[in-house]
Every structure is written in structure tokens, then in C-alpha cells.
Design a protein around this motif. Structure first.
Motif, PDB file in Angstrom:
ATOM      1  N   LYS A   1       0.818  -1.211   0.000  1.00 47.61           N
ATOM      2  CA  LYS A   1       0.000   0.000   0.000  1.00 47.61           C
ATOM      3  C   LYS A   1       0.857   1.270   0.000  1.00 47.61           C
ATOM      4  O   LYS A   1       0.616   2.178  -0.804  1.00 47.61           O
ATOM      5  CB  LYS A   1      -0.959  -0.016   1.187  1.00 47.61           C
ATOM      6  N   PRO A   2       1.873   1.375   0.880  1.00 46.46           N
ATOM      7  CA  PRO A   2       2.767   2.542   0.779  1.00 46.46           C
ATOM      8  C   PRO A   2       3.477   2.632  -0.569  1.00 46.46           C
ATOM      9  O   PRO A   2       3.676   3.734  -1.091  1.00 46.46           O
ATOM     10  CB  PRO A   2       3.768   2.323   1.921  1.00 46.46           C
ATOM     11  N   VAL A   3       3.847   1.487  -1.151  1.00 44.93           N
ATOM     12  CA  VAL A   3       4.505   1.504  -2.457  1.00 44.93           C
ATOM     13  C   VAL A   3       3.557   2.040  -3.523  1.00 44.93           C
ATOM     14  O   VAL A   3       3.957   2.825  -4.399  1.00 44.93           O
ATOM     15  CB  VAL A   3       5.009   0.092  -2.827  1.00 44.93           C
TER      16      VAL A   3
ATOM     17  N   GLY B   1       5.273  12.127   2.860  1.00 48.45           N
ATOM     18  CA  GLY B   1       5.947  11.511   3.994  1.00 48.45           C
ATOM     19  C   GLY B   1       5.083  11.561   5.250  1.00 48.45           C
ATOM     20  O   GLY B   1       4.963  10.576   5.988  1.00 48.45           O
ATOM     21  N   LYS B   2       4.442  12.711   5.498  1.00 51.14           N
ATOM     22  CA  LYS B   2       3.533  12.848   6.640  1.00 51.14           C
ATOM     23  C   LYS B   2       2.313  11.937   6.482  1.00 51.14           C
ATOM     24  O   LYS B   2       1.837  11.335   7.460  1.00 51.14           O
ATOM     25  CB  LYS B   2       3.080  14.303   6.773  1.00 51.14           C
TER      26      LYS B   2
ATOM     27  N   ARG C   1       1.170   8.900   9.078  1.00 56.31           N
ATOM     28  CA  ARG C   1      -0.125   8.804   9.755  1.00 56.31           C
ATOM     29  C   ARG C   1      -0.904   7.559   9.330  1.00 56.31           C
ATOM     30  O   ARG C   1      -1.574   6.934  10.152  1.00 56.31           O
ATOM     31  CB  ARG C   1      -0.956  10.060   9.460  1.00 56.31           C
ATOM     32  N   ARG C   2      -0.819   7.214   8.059  1.00 57.43           N
ATOM     33  CA  ARG C   2      -1.637   6.132   7.523  1.00 57.43           C
ATOM     34  C   ARG C   2      -1.006   4.759   7.724  1.00 57.43           C
ATOM     35  O   ARG C   2      -1.697   3.780   8.020  1.00 57.43           O
ATOM     36  CB  ARG C   2      -1.875   6.380   6.037  1.00 57.43           C
ATOM     37  N   PHE C   3       0.313   4.669   7.553  1.00 57.58           N
ATOM     38  CA  PHE C   3       0.977   3.364   7.577  1.00 57.58           C
ATOM     39  C   PHE C   3       2.077   3.258   8.633  1.00 57.58           C
ATOM     40  O   PHE C   3       2.834   2.294   8.639  1.00 57.58           O
ATOM     41  CB  PHE C   3       1.568   3.059   6.192  1.00 57.58           C
ATOM     42  N   GLN C   4       2.203   4.261   9.491  1.00 55.19           N
ATOM     43  CA  GLN C   4       3.208   4.266  10.563  1.00 55.19           C
ATOM     44  C   GLN C   4       4.630   4.144  10.029  1.00 55.19           C
ATOM     45  O   GLN C   4       5.496   3.525  10.653  1.00 55.19           O
ATOM     46  CB  GLN C   4       2.949   3.146  11.583  1.00 55.19           C
ATOM     47  N   VAL C   5       4.878   4.704   8.847  1.00 54.51           N
ATOM     48  CA  VAL C   5       6.232   4.767   8.305  1.00 54.51           C
ATOM     49  C   VAL C   5       6.905   6.001   8.909  1.00 54.51           C
ATOM     50  O   VAL C   5       6.365   7.105   8.810  1.00 54.51           O
ATOM     51  CB  VAL C   5       6.210   4.886   6.765  1.00 54.51           C
ATOM     52  N   PRO C   6       8.066   5.858   9.566  1.00 53.31           N
ATOM     53  CA  PRO C   6       8.733   7.033  10.134  1.00 53.31           C
ATOM     54  C   PRO C   6       8.918   8.132   9.102  1.00 53.31           C
ATOM     55  O   PRO C   6       9.226   7.863   7.933  1.00 53.31           O
ATOM     56  CB  PRO C   6      10.088   6.482  10.604  1.00 53.31           C
TER      57      PRO C   6
END
Length: 347
Positions: free
Chosen positions: A80-82, A279-280, A284-289
Motif C-alpha cells: 500500500k505505501p509503495v 511523507g507525513k 499517519r496512515r501506515f506508521q512509516v517514520p
């Protein structure tokens, strides 16, 4: 012949000088500068067009070697992040290309290629294949590279919280005893990739010299035919590629300095805003730093980012995987989308 050898020798010396001083992508940047100085100042320099194809074949093999089956298994939990990153990069590609075109920087195809999220070498060489204005594409990507490796990491380090320490296993992921058959496998991959590039060019496929080797090596790598890629070969390809690219850097083709400056400002501003906003969103959505997410969307090319990410405390397997993914889409998909858009809108 002697002129070509002299150019390559000077480019290699300039590249090695910057490389020894730990300049990211120093071999490539030094070669570009040396070749550009020879071409503009002495009306000499440059290398034959075949060097472009040699460099692209090596670059395609390098990209294809950069990911294995274990890497892509991680996409099952990170798809999903990709997908979000892909949409973000595509949106930015179109927005920057349109803004540059309406600002009068160049024709639509060249402006769109200026925004392709790849490395300076790969994108400029593809621009030549597509008939875009290579000098203007190179200039914008050079600005992106400088900001991406000299400014962006420091900004990210200042505005984002530190990441937790990563497991040390990441660095040793591809360790182990060297395979004595590695050299033979590399030669076999280069031979098959060269044949594929030749066939692709004969068929008239755009950017075939890098696309065919990329997919051939990628398929070999995923099938278990592991291919080691020595750093010296990548550096040699950077010198050859830089020597060719530097010969294309013609100041007479840059146009109005005000237009050039506005193009650089537009490109960098949109890229930095995109990195922070998306990035923000991923945080928020996927807890990626946030620090990791912004580096995934860096203005610099994926290969350049890999050289400096660890210097600011990021050694994430996900970041490396996304950078490899960026290399793939930036060479295999985005340029062709730019070509389709330019043809559709009469650019």
C-alpha cells in the motif's frame, strides 16, 4: 580514437578525484564536468554514440541485480505505501512537466522527462533515445542531484525525529562466501543482455539498451541465477556515461537564464513539498517514520540516495527496496508515459 581515450582518461581522473573526497555520485559528476569542459572550452572531447549503449547495458544489468526474491517478498506487507509512492511520483512528474512547459522551459516531452524520478545518468540517456532536449534535461537533473545529495538529507535530518536503531542484519544481508562462478555469471548476463539490447534496438524499442538488459537480468536474478556486480564495473560505466552526457551539456541550448533558474526553482520546490506531504501521510496512515518516508521520495536518484541514507541514520530494508523499485519504474515505465502524454497533447 586518441581523442576518445584522452577524454575517458580525463573523465576517469576527475571522477576519481571527487570519489576519493566522498562526493556522492562523484565518479559520474566528475566525468560529466570534465567532458563538458572539454566540449565547451576546447571544442573537443565527447565519446562515440556507442558508448551510450554500453553504459546503458551495464546500468540495466546493475539495476536488475539490485533486487532478489527475498526483497520482493517484503512487498506483501508494504504494497500500500509503495502504491502511494507510485501515485505520488507520477503526479509530481506530470505537475512539474506541465509547469516547466507553461514556463517556457522547453517542449512538452523534454519538460516531462525532466521530472522523471530517476538518476541523472539513466534519464539523460533515455532522453537522447526519445529525442528530447538532452542538455535541458541534464541541467534540471543536475540541479536535482545537487539538492538531493547536498541539501535534502540535511533538511530531513533537522526536521524529522531520529529513527530507532535498525537491526544489524540488514548490512550483512547479502554477505557470505564469494561465488567462484560469479565472474562467469556476470559475463553471461552481460552477453545475454547485450544481445537483448541489440535486438530491442533493431526492433525500434525506445530505451531498449537499458530496458532489455534490466528485464533480462531481473528475470535471471529472480530465477535463482544470482549475479554479483562489482563496484568497479559500475564506476567504469559511470565514467563512460558521464563522458557521453558531458558532451551533450551545451550552454548555448540552455536558453534564457531567468527561465532556467525558474525551472530549477519549480522542480526543487515541488519535489521537496511532495516529499514532506506524502511523507507525513505515510507516517499517519501506515506508521512509516517521517524520515524514512521522505527519503523514499528524495529529489535525487535512487542510486545516489543509497550512498548517503546511512550517513543520516537510516538503514532500512524497506528504503532500499523502494529505491530499487524507483529505479525500475523510472527506467521502464515513466519515460514511456511521458512519451505517450507528449504525443497525446502534441508536444
Amino acid at each position: 580514437m586518441l581523442d576518445t581515450l584522452f577524454t575517458l582518461a580525463l573523465c576517469a581522473a576527475a571522477g576519481f578525484f571527487l570519489y576519493r573526497r566522498r562526493v556522492p555520485a562523484g565518479m559520474l559528476i566528475g566525468a560529466v564536468i570534465a567532458s563538458a569542459v572539454l566540449t565547451a572550452g576546447f571544442h573537443s572531447g565527447g565519446v562515440p554514440p556507442v558508448s551510450k549503449h554500453i553504459a546503458q547495458v551495464v546500468a540495466g544489468v546493475f539495476i536488475g541485480c539490485s533486487a532478489g526474491r527475498d526483497d520482493f517478498r517484503q512487498l506483501k506487507t508494504f504494497y500500500k505505501p509503495v502504491a502511494m509512492i507510485t501515485c505520488s511520483l507520477l503526479l509530481v512528474n506530470v505537475v512539474i512537466g506541465a509547469l516547466l512547459f507553461f514556463a517556457g522551459y522547453s517542449d512538452l516531452l523534454s519538460c516531462l522527462v525532466c521530472a522523471v524520478p530517476g538518476g541523472i545518468s539513466d534519464v539523460t540517456l533515455i532522453a537522447v533515445d526519445f529525442g528530447a532536449d538532452a542538455s535541458k534535461v541534464l541541467l534540471v537533473h543536475f540541479c536535482r542531484l545537487v539538492v538531493g545529495v547536498a541539501v535534502f538529507p540535511s533538511v530531513v535530518q533537522r526536521i524529522t525525529p531520529p529513527m530507532p536503531e535498525e537491526a544489524a542484519a540488514t548490512a550483512a544481508r547479502k554477505g557470505g562466501k564469494p561465488d567462484r562462478r560469479g565472474a562467469a555469471r556476470l559475463l553471461a548476463a552481460l552477453a545475454v543482455s547485450s544481445a537483448g539490447a541489440w535486438l530491442g534496438n533493431r526492433l525500434g524499442v525506445p530505451a531498449a539498451s537499458i530496458l532489455f538488459p534490466l528485464f533480462i537480468t531481473f528475470a535471471l536474478n529472480l530465477s535463482g541465477f544470482s549475479i554479483p556486480f562489482p563496484s568497479w564495473l559500475r564506476q567504469a560505466a559511470q565514467v563512460v556515461s558521464g563522458a557521453y552526457i558531458g558532451g551533450l551539456l551545451d550552454p548555448a541550448k540552455f536558453g534564457n537564464p531567468a527561465t532556467v533558474f525558474s525551472a530549477a526553482v519549480i522542480t526543487i520546490a515541488v519535489l521537496l513539498a511532495n516529499a514532506y506531504l506524502f511523507g507525513k501521510w505515510m507516517e499517519r496512515r501506515f506508521q512509516v517514520p517521517l524520515r524514512e518516508g521522505m527519503l523514499m521520495l528524495t529529489p535525487a536518484g535512487a542510486g545516489d540516495m543509497a550512498l548517503i541514507s546511512a550517513d543520516i541514520g537510516v538503514s532500512s530494508p524497506r528504503l532500499i527496496l523502494v529505491q530499487v523499485y524507483r529505479l525500475l519504474i523510472a527506467t521502464a515505465i515513466f519515460p514511456h508515459l511521458c512519451l505517450l502524454l507528449a504525443r497525446a497533447f502534441g508536444g
